[in-house]
Write a protein that holds these residues in place. Structure first.
Motif, mmCIF file in Angstrom:
data_model
loop_
_atom_site.group_PDB
_atom_site.id
_atom_site.type_symbol
_atom_site.label_atom_id
_atom_site.label_comp_id
_atom_site.label_asym_id
_atom_site.label_seq_id
_atom_site.Cartn_x
_atom_site.Cartn_y
_atom_site.Cartn_z
ATOM 1 N N LYS A 40 0.827 -1.212 0.000
ATOM 2 C CA LYS A 40 0.000 0.000 0.000
ATOM 3 C C LYS A 40 0.861 1.262 0.000
ATOM 4 O O LYS A 40 0.380 2.334 -0.337
ATOM 5 N N VAL A 41 2.131 1.119 0.395
ATOM 6 C CA VAL A 41 3.027 2.268 0.518
ATOM 7 C C VAL A 41 4.066 2.305 -0.605
ATOM 8 O O VAL A 41 4.394 3.370 -1.123
ATOM 9 N N THR A 42 4.583 1.155 -0.977
ATOM 10 C CA THR A 42 5.629 1.088 -1.998
ATOM 11 C C THR A 42 5.582 -0.272 -2.686
ATOM 12 O O THR A 42 4.819 -1.154 -2.280
ATOM 13 N N HIS A 43 6.393 -0.426 -3.697
ATOM 14 C CA HIS A 43 6.420 -1.684 -4.454
ATOM 15 C C HIS A 43 7.098 -2.789 -3.651
ATOM 16 O O HIS A 43 7.841 -2.515 -2.708
ATOM 17 N N ILE A 44 6.845 -4.018 -4.045
ATOM 18 C CA ILE A 44 7.497 -5.186 -3.452
ATOM 19 C C ILE A 44 8.585 -5.618 -4.417
ATOM 20 O O ILE A 44 8.344 -5.758 -5.621
ATOM 21 N N ALA A 45 9.771 -5.819 -3.891
ATOM 22 C CA ALA A 45 10.895 -6.215 -4.745
ATOM 23 C C ALA A 45 10.587 -7.536 -5.434
ATOM 24 O O ALA A 45 10.198 -8.506 -4.777
ATOM 25 N N PRO A 46 10.762 -7.576 -6.738
ATOM 26 C CA PRO A 46 10.511 -8.830 -7.455
ATOM 27 C C PRO A 46 11.681 -9.796 -7.296
ATOM 28 O O PRO A 46 12.825 -9.385 -7.090
ATOM 29 N N ALA A 47 11.368 -11.064 -7.382
ATOM 30 C CA ALA A 47 12.423 -12.084 -7.380
ATOM 31 C C ALA A 47 13.187 -11.981 -8.696
ATOM 32 O O ALA A 47 12.665 -11.479 -9.695
ATOM 33 N N ASP A 48 14.408 -12.491 -8.686
ATOM 34 C CA ASP A 48 15.180 -12.502 -9.930
ATOM 35 C C ASP A 48 14.708 -13.658 -10.814
ATOM 36 O O ASP A 48 13.754 -14.366 -10.477
ATOM 37 N N SER A 49 15.365 -13.855 -11.923
ATOM 38 C CA SER A 49 14.950 -14.894 -12.878
ATOM 39 C C SER A 49 15.067 -16.306 -12.307
ATOM 40 O O SER A 49 14.459 -17.236 -12.827
ATOM 41 N N ASP A 50 15.807 -16.461 -11.212
ATOM 42 C CA ASP A 50 15.927 -17.756 -10.544
ATOM 43 C C ASP A 50 14.956 -17.890 -9.367
ATOM 44 O O ASP A 50 15.039 -18.851 -8.594
#
Length: 97
Positions: free
Chosen positions: A14-24
């Protein structure tokens, strides 16, 4: 515990983005157990803060201000949102202070 982690991630979202996982499928070289969450033993070389306690509910939160998608203020607000969300179910159970 999965629901607890999901609730915290949803609060941060709700405040900021969630870090995405890498390709692995990893964050900081660790396998993601659900979006934005890695489940690692507390007593590891990564040295998460949760490793200093044997409390039944423990976690380490990280919101990085070096992201081009979040300001330092958003990171602070996200940490607060996460903590408030994490404490809510515990306080409702009478486990809080």
């Amino acid at each position: 515990m999965d629901k607890w982690f999901t609730a915290m991630i949803d609060s941060v979202r709700k405040v900021t983005h969630i870090a995405p996982a890498d390709s692995d499928g990893k964050l900081i070289c660790e396998t993601v157990s659900q979006e934005g969450v890695i489940a690692i033993p507390n007593k590891t070389s990564l040295g998460p803060c949760a490793g200093v306690t044997n409390a039944p509910y423990q976690t380490t939160t990280e919101v990085y201000p070096d992201s081009p998608n979040a300001t330092p203020e958003q990171c602070n607000d996200a940490q607060v949102a996460c903590i408030v969300c994490a404490l809510d179910p515990l306080s409702r159970r009478g486990l809080g202070a």
